[in-house]
Scaffold this active site. Structure first.
Site, PDB file in Angstrom:
ATOM      1  N   GLN A   1      -1.623 -32.634   1.395  1.00 57.06           N
ATOM      2  CA  GLN A   1      -2.367 -32.581   0.142  1.00 57.06           C
ATOM      3  C   GLN A   1      -2.776 -31.163  -0.233  1.00 57.06           C
ATOM      4  OE1 GLN A   1      -5.175 -35.825  -0.834  1.00 57.06           O
ATOM      5  NE2 GLN A   1      -4.780 -36.569   1.250  1.00 57.06           N
TER       6      GLN A   1
ATOM      7  N   ARG B   1      -3.733 -41.601  -5.301  1.00 53.70           N
ATOM      8  CA  ARG B   1      -5.017 -41.856  -5.958  1.00 53.70           C
ATOM      9  C   ARG B   1      -5.126 -43.330  -6.322  1.00 53.70           C
ATOM     10  NH1 ARG B   1      -7.336 -38.792  -3.641  1.00 53.70           N
ATOM     11  NH2 ARG B   1      -5.342 -38.517  -2.613  1.00 53.70           N
TER      12      ARG B   1
ATOM     13  N   LYS C   1     -11.868 -40.426   5.296  1.00 53.83           N
ATOM     14  CA  LYS C   1     -12.398 -39.196   5.894  1.00 53.83           C
ATOM     15  C   LYS C   1     -13.816 -38.883   5.419  1.00 53.83           C
ATOM     16  CE  LYS C   1     -10.856 -36.398   2.342  1.00 53.83           C
ATOM     17  NZ  LYS C   1     -10.713 -35.180   1.733  1.00 53.83           N
ATOM     18  N   THR C   2     -14.109 -39.206   4.163  1.00 55.22           N
ATOM     19  CA  THR C   2     -15.471 -38.959   3.687  1.00 55.22           C
ATOM     20  C   THR C   2     -16.450 -39.784   4.506  1.00 55.22           C
ATOM     21  OG1 THR C   2     -14.488 -38.807   1.499  1.00 55.22           O
ATOM     22  CG2 THR C   2     -16.873 -38.782   1.617  1.00 55.22           C
TER      23      THR C   2
ATOM     24  N   ASP D   1     -14.554 -29.701   4.579  1.00 56.89           N
ATOM     25  CA  ASP D   1     -13.681 -30.726   4.026  1.00 56.89           C
ATOM     26  C   ASP D   1     -12.524 -30.050   3.282  1.00 56.89           C
ATOM     27  OD1 ASP D   1     -12.707 -33.134   3.317  1.00 56.89           O
ATOM     28  OD2 ASP D   1     -14.239 -33.597   1.819  1.00 56.89           O
ATOM     29  N   GLU D   2     -11.440 -30.761   3.074  1.00 57.06           N
ATOM     30  CA  GLU D   2     -10.267 -30.232   2.346  1.00 57.06           C
ATOM     31  C   GLU D   2      -9.851 -28.878   2.923  1.00 57.06           C
ATOM     32  OE1 GLU D   2      -8.840 -32.152   0.257  1.00 57.06           O
ATOM     33  OE2 GLU D   2     -10.334 -33.388  -0.784  1.00 57.06           O
TER      34      GLU D   2
END
Length: 738
Positions: A250, A604, A32-33, A219-220
């Site tokens: 998340q 992660r 996504k980044t 974002d997030e």
DNA sequence: AATGCGATGCCTTAT
DNA sequence: GCATCGCATT
């Protein structure tokens, strides 16, 4: 077309969506980044959007920096004009410009949690509220969640109608807010709330920013709270070019007001929204992903999705059940040491994650024992140390004379004979006149009940500050800092102490100076308020540096958004993770949040994931027993490798252990000949004696003054060149003959 | 006014 | 296990 290169069709679709609302549901590790940065680049180079008109809000300053850097690499020019920042930094930037419209001064200071506590304490004393019954902690929590929900003190009061306890909280909230305003200070929540207020009360300002930010990205998004949602809605209301990215699985910040419905109901808020799902994971092995999926599928509140990968199957997820947290930590440290010496990556490829900061201590202990370089993220903050807060108190006072908390902190530090009684008199006087503490100090002679001598001492203090203020106009920040240490006698006092503790404090101040210097270097126009802002808002994760080759220790929360080749998760026990409160809560969504945290942790990991648990562990000073975490039991059995490596299970009393690193890396693991035996440390021959010069990893070189045999270990007394005399056990100190 | 001691209470998680 | 707080001591 280079921007779309190496992107899958779905990612390309997201990048190419330009106008109108867009929701990108991006699973962990789905790039996504990449999509976000490439979308910014696309807007600039392909659509002719002025970089100036783009706003990208990220969760951390580190992510902001990375995004800017990556955009910079793709587009030819203009990347520096894109606003990339966190919610908090963005708000500060806006408020520094317009907060006078709300009756604050633009030199406002930002209060951290400690400062907030001080204010609450004062307020409670004034309102005669017993902090034994109404805990500062919970009062602050109540105020914070009120702000997150955009409830003003007045609205809170109305809502509390009839409820005595709620009413008390309401009055604390009101008084707290009044005090903050009088101190010209904002807390973290205020930064957001005041910006919303500014926009709502001053349509011209809102319009300016709406025109400015024609394209907005967040974002997030799953972790935004109500104020943040409002902020974004206000900014996007005009052009509706809003692109949000998030993953409901998340969402881990409900405790600080995150509202998962912001993402779940995005399509209701923006019916014309396009929804894109990124479900291909590029980060983890199949096994790691399958384990993560196995856990998260037990949650009921989620948007259905399946993350898949083309990556290799990989190792199984390892699980080790230990007797104690000591054994667990040692096993993790040994495992890392073993892998490194076997050539499996570098230190920085390893991360150890845990649920609570308190767990880091044992891990640190064992890593030090095995000479493994590490860095702890979070926990006790550098800026919370006394000496740091003291000097920052001076800087804050110089920058904002209305900051009563800062003034009260430093007025008698170092000691100037201005005691609690004198301060109380000045404070009363200030309260009666409705002025700030510092203003009352300027009129020391008029303070009732104050004797001549005390008034003179206060005037001397005021004079000191005024001189600093004058100097602040022409001195650089680092020079000002030196000046404060010098003129106040703060440094002299510490130097005169000649204790190890004082020495450490001096070291810390030195470190602060380094930070100031690096701030000056990084900014084209360094300012005092800019410096204080950075200190208040820049988290430790933000300063993570890839060139720093160290094992990383952090909480699962801090790890969000990061990835590591090898991940260890410690403390997989019911009661710890998931936490006790979430298990006993009657709201099942509390447990689901813990499960999402587990999902975040697992995902992660790129290559290997190792889980560990302890049958008993020391908590709050007494030993607690716990069962294996229910989350582990949710992992499909065939993905787990529960066989513990032989070396991780030394029989009690074993005199020698497997030390694979010793021979191959002679010299690097110079403490390896100390063998754990229960809690005792047994040493072999020491390689140094009295009179020898030795080197310590942290304290540098020094001379051995004395060696005493105490129990199973040697107590060594060393005179260090820079850190004074220290006594240490040979088993823990990494002393080497120099 | 400053220090030092013992009792207390407390644990998520973080900008 | 640790930090904070109130109280007693000099």
């Amino acid at each position: 077309m280079s921007i779309l290169e190496e992107m899958n069709p779905v990612q390309q679709e997201a990048v190419k969506h330009v106008d109108g609302p867009l929701l990108i549901l991006a699973g962990a590790g789905s790039g996504k980044t990449r999509v976000l940065t490439h979308r910014v680049a696309w807007l600039i180079s392909e659509c002719g959007v002025n970089p100036w008109n783009i706003l990208a809000i990220t969760f951390t300053n580190k992510a902001a920096g990375e995004m800017r850097e990556r955009v910079d690499r793709i587009v030819d020019f203009g990347a520096e004009d894109v606003w990339v920042s966190t919610f908090h930094s963005m708000c500060v930037r806006i408020l520094r410009r317009y907060i006078d419209r709300l009756g604050y001064e633009r030199s406002f200071t930002i209060y951290d949690t400690d400062d907030q506590k001080t204010v609450i304490k004062e307020v409670c004393r004034q309102l005669e509220i017993d902090t034994k019954i109404y805990k500062e902690r919970s009062l602050l929590a109540a105020i914070s969640s009120a702000k997150e929900e955009l409830l003003s003190p007045e609205a809170y009061e109305k809502q509390a109608a009839g409820n005595y306890q709620q009413n008390r909280v309401a009055s604390v909230y009101r008084a707290y807010q009044a005090r903050m305003k009088s101190n010209n200070a904002l807390d973290f929540d205020d930064l957001l709330v005041k910006t919303v207020e500014l926009f709502e009360q001053h349509p011209d300002v809102l319009e300016y920013y709406q025109e400015r930010f024609k394209y907005i990205m967040v974002d997030e998004y799953q972790d935004t709270n109500t104020v943040q949602f409002r902020l974004v809605s206000l900014l996007a209301a005009r052009y509706r070019n809003i692109c949000v990215v998030g993953d409901d699985d998340q969402s881990i910040y409900k405790f600080r007001g995150a509202n998962i419905h912001n993402i779940l109901d995005f399509e209701k808020t923006y019916p014309e929204a396009k929804v894109i799902r990124l479900e291909q994971n590029y980060r983890s092995t199949q096994n790691i992903l399958a384990a993560a999926n196995g856990v998260i599928r037990n949650n009921t509140e989620r948007k259905a999705k399946t993350l898949w990968t083309e990556n290799e199957e990989g190792d199984k997820v390892r699980l080790e059940q230990c007797q104690s947290e000591q054994e667990e930590a040692l096993s993790v440290a040994r495992d890392i040491a073993r892998n490194i010496s076997a050539g499996k990556g570098q230190y920085k490829d390893y991360a150890v994650l845990y649920r609570t900061n308190a767990q880091s201590r044992v891990l640190e202990e064992k890593l030090i024992m095995l000479n493994i370089p590490y860095r702890v993220i979070g926990g006790v903050n550098f800026y919370q140390r006394k000496e740091i807060k003291d000097i920052l108190g001076y800087l804050k006072t110089i920058g904002n004379g209305r900051d009563d908390v800062a003034v009260a902190r430093i007025i008698n530090v170092p000691k100037r004979g201005i005691g609690a009684a004198s301060i109380a008199k000045a404070d009363d006087y200030a309260q009666n006149l409705g002025i700030n503490l510092y203003e009352s100090l300027r009129m020391a002679d008029g303070i009732p009940g104050l004797n001549k001598a005390a008034a003179a001492r206060i005037s001397a203090f005021v004079n000191l500050i005024e001189v600093f203020r004058a100097k602040a106009d022409y001195l650089s920040l680092s020079d000002l800092f030196d000046n404060i240490l010098e003129e106040t006698g703060y440094l002299a006092e510490l130097t005169a102490e000649h204790t190890d503790e004082a020495q450490t404090r001096i070291e810390n101040l030195d470190e602060l100076r380094n930070k100031i210097v690096s701030y000056e270097k990084s900014e084209s126009e360094p300012t005092l308020s800019g410096l204080l802002e950075q200190i208040a808002l820049v988290a430790e994760v933000d300063s993570l540096d890839d060139s720093d080759n160290k094992v990383l220790l952090m909480t699962l929360h801090s790890a969000k958004g990061l990835e590591f080749p090898n991940v260890y998760i410690c403390g997989m026990e019911d009661g710890l993770f998931p936490g006790y409160l979430s298990i006993t809560s009657d709201d099942p969504s509390d447990l689901e949040e813990e499960r999402r945290l587990c999902y975040v942790g697992f995902t992660r990991a790129m290559k290997t994931l190792k889980l560990s648990a302890a049958a008993s562990r020391m908590q709050h000073g007494n030993i607690q027993r716990a069962k294996l975490s229910r989350f582990v039991r949710e992992i499909p059995e065939e993905l787990l490798d529960t066989a513990a490596p032989a070396a991780a299970r030394p029989s009690i009393g074993a005199s020698r252990i497997n030390r694979p690193s010793m021979k191959t890396n002679a010299g690097r693991f110079n403490v390896s000949y100390f063998v754990p035996k229960g809690n005792q440390i047994v040493s072999g021959e020491l390689e140094y004696g009295v009179g020898d010069t030795v080197r310590h990893v942290k304290f540098g070189t020094g001379k051995v003054l004395d060696i005493k045999k105490g129990g199973k270990d040697y107590e060594v007394t060393v005179q260090f060149e820079r850190f004074g005399v220290k006594k240490m056990f040979a088993g823990f100190a990494k002393l080497k003959k120099a």
